[in-house]
Design a protein around this motif. Sequence first.
Motif, mmCIF file in Angstrom:
data_model
loop_
_atom_site.group_PDB
_atom_site.id
_atom_site.type_symbol
_atom_site.label_atom_id
_atom_site.label_comp_id
_atom_site.label_asym_id
_atom_site.label_seq_id
_atom_site.Cartn_x
_atom_site.Cartn_y
_atom_site.Cartn_z
ATOM 1 N N ALA A 114 -8.674 -3.499 -8.320
ATOM 2 C CA ALA A 114 -8.821 -2.609 -7.404
ATOM 3 C C ALA A 114 -8.289 -0.893 -8.146
ATOM 4 O O ALA A 114 -8.992 -0.086 -8.266
ATOM 5 N N LEU A 128 1.091 -1.107 -0.046
ATOM 6 C CA LEU A 128 -0.226 -0.385 -0.043
ATOM 7 C C LEU A 128 0.305 1.445 0.230
ATOM 8 O O LEU A 128 0.417 2.000 -0.570
ATOM 9 N N LEU A 144 -4.247 0.424 9.455
ATOM 10 C CA LEU A 144 -5.203 -0.818 9.063
ATOM 11 C C LEU A 144 -5.689 -1.408 10.643
ATOM 12 O O LEU A 144 -6.575 -2.077 9.712
ATOM 13 N N ALA A 147 -7.272 -9.152 2.773
ATOM 14 C CA ALA A 147 -5.726 -9.299 2.734
ATOM 15 C C ALA A 147 -5.200 -9.775 4.227
ATOM 16 O O ALA A 147 -5.731 -9.849 5.323
ATOM 17 N N PRO A 148 -3.977 -10.979 4.396
ATOM 18 C CA PRO A 148 -3.737 -11.414 5.559
ATOM 19 C C PRO A 148 -2.876 -9.847 5.947
ATOM 20 O O PRO A 148 -2.743 -9.363 5.533
ATOM 21 N N ARG A 152 -9.479 -2.436 10.052
ATOM 22 C CA ARG A 152 -9.861 -4.343 9.838
ATOM 23 C C ARG A 152 -10.517 -4.350 10.859
ATOM 24 O O ARG A 152 -11.546 -5.225 11.502
ATOM 25 N N ARG A 166 -17.038 4.403 -5.386
ATOM 26 C CA ARG A 166 -16.113 4.773 -5.892
ATOM 27 C C ARG A 166 -14.867 3.591 -6.492
ATOM 28 O O ARG A 166 -14.056 4.251 -7.195
ATOM 29 N N PHE A 167 -14.312 2.868 -5.887
ATOM 30 C CA PHE A 167 -13.131 2.087 -5.402
ATOM 31 C C PHE A 167 -13.771 0.847 -5.516
ATOM 32 O O PHE A 167 -13.416 -0.224 -4.187
ATOM 33 N N PRO A 168 -14.725 -0.071 -6.686
ATOM 34 C CA PRO A 168 -14.826 -1.091 -6.066
ATOM 35 C C PRO A 168 -14.360 -2.286 -5.824
ATOM 36 O O PRO A 168 -13.256 -2.413 -7.044
ATOM 37 N N GLY A 169 -13.699 -2.508 -5.494
ATOM 38 C CA GLY A 169 -13.243 -3.728 -4.915
ATOM 39 C C GLY A 169 -12.155 -3.821 -3.785
ATOM 40 O O GLY A 169 -11.705 -4.400 -2.753
ATOM 41 N N LEU A 170 -11.548 -2.401 -3.478
ATOM 42 C CA LEU A 170 -10.965 -1.970 -2.897
ATOM 43 C C LEU A 170 -10.691 -2.430 -1.136
ATOM 44 O O LEU A 170 -10.009 -2.800 -0.802
ATOM 45 N N LEU A 178 -4.671 3.825 4.181
ATOM 46 C CA LEU A 178 -4.394 2.535 4.634
ATOM 47 C C LEU A 178 -3.211 1.837 5.049
ATOM 48 O O LEU A 178 -2.453 1.039 5.709
ATOM 49 N N ALA A 179 -2.112 2.848 4.510
ATOM 50 C CA ALA A 179 -0.700 2.588 4.582
ATOM 51 C C ALA A 179 0.435 3.077 5.973
ATOM 52 O O ALA A 179 1.255 2.653 5.950
ATOM 53 N N LEU A 191 -5.435 5.497 -0.033
ATOM 54 C CA LEU A 191 -3.716 4.499 -0.509
ATOM 55 C C LEU A 191 -3.378 4.837 1.546
ATOM 56 O O LEU A 191 -1.985 4.188 1.673
ATOM 57 N N PRO A 216 -5.562 -11.439 -3.102
ATOM 58 C CA PRO A 216 -6.633 -10.925 -4.573
ATOM 59 C C PRO A 216 -7.767 -10.104 -4.178
ATOM 60 O O PRO A 216 -8.648 -9.379 -3.384
ATOM 61 N N ALA A 223 -10.986 -6.318 -0.270
ATOM 62 C CA ALA A 223 -9.449 -6.447 -0.912
ATOM 63 C C ALA A 223 -8.620 -6.487 0.686
ATOM 64 O O ALA A 223 -7.895 -7.160 0.733
ATOM 65 N N ILE A 224 -8.827 -5.234 0.482
ATOM 66 C CA ILE A 224 -8.078 -5.016 2.387
ATOM 67 C C ILE A 224 -8.970 -6.144 3.624
ATOM 68 O O ILE A 224 -7.206 -6.121 4.197
ATOM 69 N N ALA A 271 0.876 3.656 -2.560
ATOM 70 C CA ALA A 271 0.660 5.503 -2.324
ATOM 71 C C ALA A 271 1.165 6.734 -2.696
ATOM 72 O O ALA A 271 1.025 7.847 -1.789
#
Lengths: 99, 99
Positions: free
Chosen positions: A94, A18, B27, B98-99, B31, B87-91, B21-22, B18, A89, B94-95, A22
């Motif tokens: 995205a 990220l 994060l 994520a592992p 979560r 606005r950001f489909p799937g973003l 989130l970074a 981003l 994934p 995915a976050i 970014a």
Amino acid sequence: MPAYDHPDPATFELTSVLRALADPARLDIVRHLGRVGEANCATLVGTRPKSSMSHHFQVLRDSGVLRTRIEGVQHRNSLRREELDMRFPGLLAAILNAP
Amino acid sequence: MPAYDHPDPATFELTSVLRALADPARLDIVRHLGRVGEANCATLVGTRPKSSMSHHFQVLRDSGVLRTRIEGVQHRNSLRREELDMRFPGLLAAILNAP
DNA sequence: TGCCTTGTTCGATTATTGTCGAACATTATG
DNA sequence: CATAATGTTCGACAATAATCGAACAAGGCA
């Protein structure tokens, strides 16, 4: 020149990826690669100096976002699509689809 | 405590989201909210001081990742799931996956 | 060999961010 | 009203990251 070190997908870190994404310059690189598949650094250098770009490529490479293949004097970059998608994934999709 | 300003989804910026989130602390917040839905700041403060957390919440709020609703003396935070996904489909998915 | 192209590395500077204590504001509640 | 609980704001400092010129390295080619 020795080939670059590319991290193993199992070691990709979400925060690193990220952080790599970014940044406007790096996001440009990633989106460009998303369109053209593969490109050398010179193709991607816009107005910025080479040393800055080299830095951005390194950040992207170290985080696992792209791979760099050396061919002669050129360094060809491409996204690590499958590996990124395996580990996170949907993330790259995205990003590439985002406005 | 006037209510907070929350940006309009149409103005969400990918690099801002981003960047928000970074960061490991942020994060964690995201979560956690992904699991519990809504939480006030105190619930989310771990070992870090309140002033640091307040900063992180502001970054997340300003980028559009979360909204803060004031109820009495508590500030209740929740992810802006639908708006982010519009606005950001799937973003965000995915976050959160994520592992 | 000499030169050009491509890109990296180094070092210094600047800019951006994160951290955190102290003081403050607001809303209960005793 | 006095006190407690919940967060914010301010300011100073520390840490991280970006920028970019200059020097360097290696490959390809005349």
